[in-house]
Design a protein around this motif. Structure first.
Motif, short mmCIF file in Angstrom:
data_model
loop_
_atom_site.label_atom_id
_atom_site.label_comp_id
_atom_site.label_asym_id
_atom_site.label_seq_id
_atom_site.Cartn_x
_atom_site.Cartn_y
_atom_site.Cartn_z
N PRO A 15 0.64 -1.06 -0.11
CA PRO A 15 0.00 0.00 0.04
C PRO A 15 0.71 1.25 -0.03
CG PRO A 15 -0.19 -0.87 2.16
CD PRO A 15 0.32 -1.95 1.20
N VAL A 16 2.12 1.25 0.68
CA VAL A 16 2.95 2.35 0.67
C VAL A 16 3.06 2.82 -0.70
CG1 VAL A 16 4.98 3.55 1.48
CG2 VAL A 16 3.23 2.20 3.18
N ALA A 17 3.89 1.80 -1.36
CA ALA A 17 4.50 1.94 -2.80
C ALA A 17 3.59 2.42 -3.51
CB ALA A 17 5.27 0.78 -3.26
N SER A 34 1.11 4.16 7.32
CA SER A 34 1.57 3.24 8.15
C SER A 34 2.01 1.89 7.24
CB SER A 34 0.53 2.79 9.12
OG SER A 34 -0.58 1.80 8.53
N ASP A 35 2.53 0.92 7.82
CA ASP A 35 2.91 -0.13 7.14
C ASP A 35 1.90 -0.76 6.31
OD1 ASP A 35 5.35 0.30 8.01
OD2 ASP A 35 5.45 -1.33 9.54
N ASP A 36 0.58 -0.68 6.95
CA ASP A 36 -0.53 -1.31 6.24
C ASP A 36 -1.64 -0.49 5.51
OD1 ASP A 36 0.32 -4.10 7.12
OD2 ASP A 36 -0.31 -3.66 8.77
N LEU A 50 -8.23 8.37 -1.57
CA LEU A 50 -7.99 7.03 -2.01
C LEU A 50 -7.11 6.58 -0.69
CD1 LEU A 50 -6.59 7.39 -5.61
CD2 LEU A 50 -8.87 6.54 -4.71
N ASP A 51 -7.62 5.42 -0.22
CA ASP A 51 -6.98 4.93 0.84
C ASP A 51 -6.58 3.40 0.47
OD1 ASP A 51 -6.11 4.15 3.48
OD2 ASP A 51 -8.15 4.03 4.34
N PHE A 52 -5.07 3.19 0.55
CA PHE A 52 -4.70 1.89 0.02
C PHE A 52 -4.51 1.13 1.28
CE2 PHE A 52 -3.64 5.29 -2.87
CZ PHE A 52 -4.08 4.69 -3.91
N VAL A 53 -4.80 -0.04 1.37
CA VAL A 53 -5.03 -1.11 2.35
C VAL A 53 -4.32 -2.24 1.97
CG1 VAL A 53 -6.39 -2.11 4.13
CG2 VAL A 53 -7.11 0.21 3.31
N ARG A 54 -3.60 -2.98 2.86
CA ARG A 54 -2.76 -4.13 2.57
C ARG A 54 -3.67 -5.22 2.50
NH1 ARG A 54 2.39 -4.89 2.59
NH2 ARG A 54 2.73 -3.27 3.97
#
Length: 117
Positions: A15-17, A34-36, A50-54
């Motif tokens: 999600p970070v990338a 965060s990491d996730d 936009l929220d990127f979630v692991r």
């Protein structure tokens, strides 16, 4: 009753990338990381975001939801996004006025042509 659209959730292996890729592509700001989870918005207090979630598994098939963008210059924007790492994809759209592309994790999005008057 009121309903406010807060964000679109995008599942991502990284999600970070992927969030950073979209933040740079759109010129948006990071509002949480965060990491996730990695959330971006057009401006810190402007919705939706936009929220990127692991998620552990990679994308398996055509996306059921995708984003459409209408730039001033379609060809220039497609070229800019390709240089940024997006790829043109064929999802069976045939000959259309829009260009279907995919981000680095394979999520499809469309770059539309000029709006007809």
């Amino acid at each position: 009753m009121t309903l406010e659209w807060e964000q679109v959730i995008v599942h991502a292996v990284d999600p970070v990338a992927l969030g950073r890729w979209w933040a740079e592509a759109l010129g948006w700001v990071v509002v949480y990381s965060s990491d996730d989870e990695f959330e971006i918005r057009p401006e810190p207090d402007r919705l939706p975001g936009l929220d990127f979630v692991r998620i552990e598994e990679t994308k398996q098939s055509k996306s059921r939801l995708h984003l459409d963008f209408r730039p001033d210059d379609q060809a220039a924007e497609v070229a800019r996004l390709e240089a940024h790492g997006a790829k043109r994809v064929d999802i069976g759209q045939g000959d259309q006025s829009w260009v279907v592309m995919a981000d680095p994790e394979g999520n499809e999005f469309c770059v539309l042509g000029q709006r007809k008057q």
